[in-house]
Design a protein around this motif. Structure first.
Motif, short mmCIF file in Angstrom:
data_model
loop_
_atom_site.label_atom_id
_atom_site.label_comp_id
_atom_site.label_asym_id
_atom_site.label_seq_id
_atom_site.Cartn_x
_atom_site.Cartn_y
_atom_site.Cartn_z
N ALA A 1 0.82 -1.22 0.00
CA ALA A 1 0.00 0.00 0.00
C ALA A 1 0.85 1.27 0.00
O ALA A 1 0.51 2.25 -0.66
CB ALA A 1 -0.93 -0.01 1.21
N ASP A 2 1.97 1.24 0.70
CA ASP A 2 2.77 2.47 0.79
C ASP A 2 3.48 2.81 -0.52
O ASP A 2 4.07 3.88 -0.64
CB ASP A 2 3.78 2.38 1.94
CG ASP A 2 4.78 1.27 1.72
OD1 ASP A 2 4.36 0.11 1.50
OD2 ASP A 2 5.99 1.55 1.75
N LEU A 3 3.42 1.90 -1.48
CA LEU A 3 4.02 2.20 -2.78
C LEU A 3 3.01 2.80 -3.76
O LEU A 3 3.37 3.17 -4.87
CB LEU A 3 4.65 0.94 -3.38
CG LEU A 3 5.85 0.38 -2.59
CD1 LEU A 3 6.40 -0.87 -3.24
CD2 LEU A 3 6.94 1.44 -2.44
N LEU A 4 1.76 2.90 -3.33
CA LEU A 4 0.75 3.55 -4.16
C LEU A 4 0.53 4.98 -3.65
O LEU A 4 0.29 5.20 -2.47
CB LEU A 4 -0.58 2.78 -4.11
CG LEU A 4 -1.77 3.45 -4.83
CD1 LEU A 4 -1.49 3.64 -6.32
CD2 LEU A 4 -3.05 2.64 -4.62
N GLU A 5 0.66 5.91 -4.59
CA GLU A 5 0.44 7.31 -4.24
C GLU A 5 -0.70 7.86 -5.08
O GLU A 5 -0.76 7.61 -6.28
CB GLU A 5 1.72 8.09 -4.55
CG GLU A 5 1.68 9.54 -4.17
CD GLU A 5 3.02 10.21 -4.48
OE1 GLU A 5 3.95 10.05 -3.67
OE2 GLU A 5 3.13 10.84 -5.53
N ALA B 1 -9.54 7.98 5.63
CA ALA B 1 -9.83 6.59 5.26
C ALA B 1 -8.74 6.02 4.36
O ALA B 1 -8.31 4.88 4.54
CB ALA B 1 -11.19 6.51 4.58
N LEU B 2 -8.29 6.82 3.39
CA LEU B 2 -7.23 6.36 2.49
C LEU B 2 -5.93 6.15 3.25
O LEU B 2 -5.22 5.17 3.02
CB LEU B 2 -7.01 7.37 1.36
CG LEU B 2 -8.11 7.43 0.29
CD1 LEU B 2 -7.92 8.64 -0.62
CD2 LEU B 2 -8.14 6.15 -0.54
N LYS B 3 -5.63 7.06 4.17
CA LYS B 3 -4.43 6.89 4.99
C LYS B 3 -4.51 5.60 5.79
O LYS B 3 -3.51 4.92 6.00
CB LYS B 3 -4.25 8.08 5.95
CG LYS B 3 -3.84 9.37 5.32
CD LYS B 3 -2.55 9.25 4.57
CE LYS B 3 -1.36 9.12 5.50
NZ LYS B 3 -0.11 9.11 4.70
N GLY B 4 -5.75 5.26 6.20
CA GLY B 4 -5.98 4.02 6.93
C GLY B 4 -5.57 2.79 6.11
O GLY B 4 -5.16 1.78 6.67
N LEU B 5 -5.70 2.90 4.79
CA LEU B 5 -5.28 1.79 3.92
C LEU B 5 -3.77 1.76 3.76
O LEU B 5 -3.21 0.78 3.27
CB LEU B 5 -5.92 1.93 2.53
CG LEU B 5 -7.43 1.81 2.41
CD1 LEU B 5 -7.84 1.98 0.96
CD2 LEU B 5 -7.91 0.48 2.95
N GLY B 6 -3.11 2.84 4.11
CA GLY B 6 -1.65 2.89 4.04
C GLY B 6 -1.10 3.52 2.78
O GLY B 6 0.11 3.53 2.56
N GLN C 1 -3.78 20.93 7.42
CA GLN C 1 -5.01 20.22 7.81
C GLN C 1 -5.12 18.81 7.23
O GLN C 1 -5.84 17.98 7.76
CB GLN C 1 -6.23 21.00 7.35
CG GLN C 1 -6.37 22.31 8.07
CD GLN C 1 -7.69 22.97 7.74
OE1 GLN C 1 -8.59 22.34 7.19
NE2 GLN C 1 -7.80 24.24 8.07
N PHE C 2 -4.44 18.58 6.10
CA PHE C 2 -4.53 17.27 5.48
C PHE C 2 -3.26 16.47 5.73
O PHE C 2 -2.18 17.05 5.81
CB PHE C 2 -4.70 17.42 3.96
CG PHE C 2 -6.00 18.01 3.55
CD1 PHE C 2 -7.17 17.28 3.70
CD2 PHE C 2 -6.07 19.28 3.02
CE1 PHE C 2 -8.39 17.82 3.33
CE2 PHE C 2 -7.28 19.83 2.64
CZ PHE C 2 -8.44 19.10 2.80
N PRO C 3 -3.40 15.16 5.85
CA PRO C 3 -2.20 14.33 5.99
C PRO C 3 -1.52 14.14 4.64
O PRO C 3 -1.56 13.07 4.06
CB PRO C 3 -2.76 13.01 6.53
CG PRO C 3 -4.17 12.95 6.03
CD PRO C 3 -4.64 14.37 5.87
N ILE C 4 -0.91 15.20 4.13
CA ILE C 4 -0.31 15.16 2.80
C ILE C 4 1.11 14.61 2.85
O ILE C 4 1.89 14.98 3.73
CB ILE C 4 -0.32 16.57 2.19
CG1 ILE C 4 -1.75 16.96 1.84
CG2 ILE C 4 0.57 16.64 0.95
CD1 ILE C 4 -1.94 18.43 1.63
#
Ligand code: C2E
Ligand code: MG
Ligand code: MG
Ligand code: MG
Length: 293
Positions: free
Chosen positions: A144-148, A169-174, A194-197
């Motif tokens: 998952a961490d290789l998908l941006e 939610a997307l961050k939750g997927l990694g 504000q966003f987890p960018i």
């Protein structure tokens, strides 16, 4: 005579307009069958790490090979797909295809190469996105961490509450999240906190020579990069076409770059060959073109 010319240009205008409308109608009518007819294709543009000069990843960019009109650029049909409600299906196909291709590259090279996928604002608003991302990861076996996922600022600030929810939610997927085309639209820096960018992509119009030459703009680019770094966000520059631009970006401590200077978006079958040829060799930068900020 003037009258005649007027009539001619009127006729010409009419003809050009109807050609354009015919083009649009053909696009609209054939768009809904393009997927099942396998007319879409992804091209992959490498992204280069500016410290190591290694390929850090690829951005997947969609192409439509239309049987009559030839190749159609995404900016010509993505807006129509959004309007006509096809973007969710197309977006799902892009996610599947990009993740599978990325995993193939990883299997072939043994390197953890990242893949970036562009999302439209419509996909962000839809219900389907989370499932599509999860399925694409499952089916391909991609980490998952290789998908941006790339989103434009306008898509983000459109509905901040909704964007925040889906981001979480997307961050939750990694998966990682990137802001695309940064510097063109809103550039309200406040939302960045504000966003987890995970990544900021500087728009190509922003980094190119013409724009840099305008008084003060160099400093603005430097300041953007510095600020992103203070927030712990790495910066990628798009549309790098010359050694000058590259040297400037390196001097600004920009983290990664992509653009014709390295490679255009490549068909899938050329990706492996490119990786082999590139293999970390430093591109030719004249040392004296380096600009110290
Ligand atoms: P983008 O995500 O900002 O992609 C970068 C665009 O700049 C690409 O155009 C790429 O081919 C082009 N480019 C790359 N390097 C250079 C350079 O050095 N110089 C110049 N002048 N251009 C460069 P492309 O492929 O035509 O895509 C245009 C836009 O269409 C993308 O902008 C993205 O917003 C959208 N798009 C592309 N693929 C998809 C997709 O699968 N889904 C969605 N929703 N949108 C997509
Ligand atoms: Mg993009
Ligand atoms: Mg962009
Ligand atoms: Mg763009």
């Amino acid at each position: 005579r003037a009258k005649e010319a007027g009539r001619n240009s009127y006729r010409f205008f009419n003809q050009a307009m109807s050609e354009q409308m015919k083009g649009r109608m053909t696009i609209e009518n054939s768009l809904h069958r393009a997927l099942e007819r396998k007319e879409f294709e992804l091209h992959y543009q490498p992204r280069v790490n500016l410290s190591t000069l290694q390929v850090a990843g690829f951005e997947a960019l969609i192409r439509w090979n239309h049987p009559q009109l030839g190749r159609i650029a995404p900016l010509e049909f993505i807006p129509i797909a959004e309007e006509r409600g096809f973007i969710a299906e197309i977006g799902k196909w892009v996610l599947d295809e990009a993740c599978c291709q990325a995993q193939r590259i990883i299997d072939a090279t043994g390197k953890p190469i990242r893949i970036s996928v562009n999302l439209s604002a419509r996909q962000l608003a839809g219900e389907q996105l989370l499932d599509d991302v999860r399925n694409a990861l499952d089916r391909s076996g991609l980490r998952a961490d290789l998908l941006e996922l790339e989103l434009t600022e306008t898509a983000l600030v459109n509905d901040i509450d909704a964007s925040t929810r889906i981001f979480q939610a997307l961050k939750g997927l990694g998966v990682s999240l990137a802001v695309d085309d940064f510097g063109t639209g809103y550039s309200g820096l406040a939302y960045l906190g504000q966003f987890p960018i995970d990544v900021l992509k500087l728009d190509r119009s922003f980094v190119n020579q013409k724009n840099r030459d305008k008084t003060g703009n160099k400093r603005v680019i430097e300041a953007f990069i510095e600020m992103a770094h203070r927030l712990g966000i790495p910066v990628v520059a798009e549309g790098v076409e010359t050694a000058d631009t590259l040297a400037f970006l390196i001097a600004c401590r920009c983290d990664e770059a992509q653009g014709y200077y390295f490679a255009p978006p490549l068909p899938a079958q050329e990706v492996a060959g490119f990786l082999e040829r590139f293999s970390g060799d430093a591109p030719a930068i004249e040392p004296n073109t380096c600009i110290t900020p």
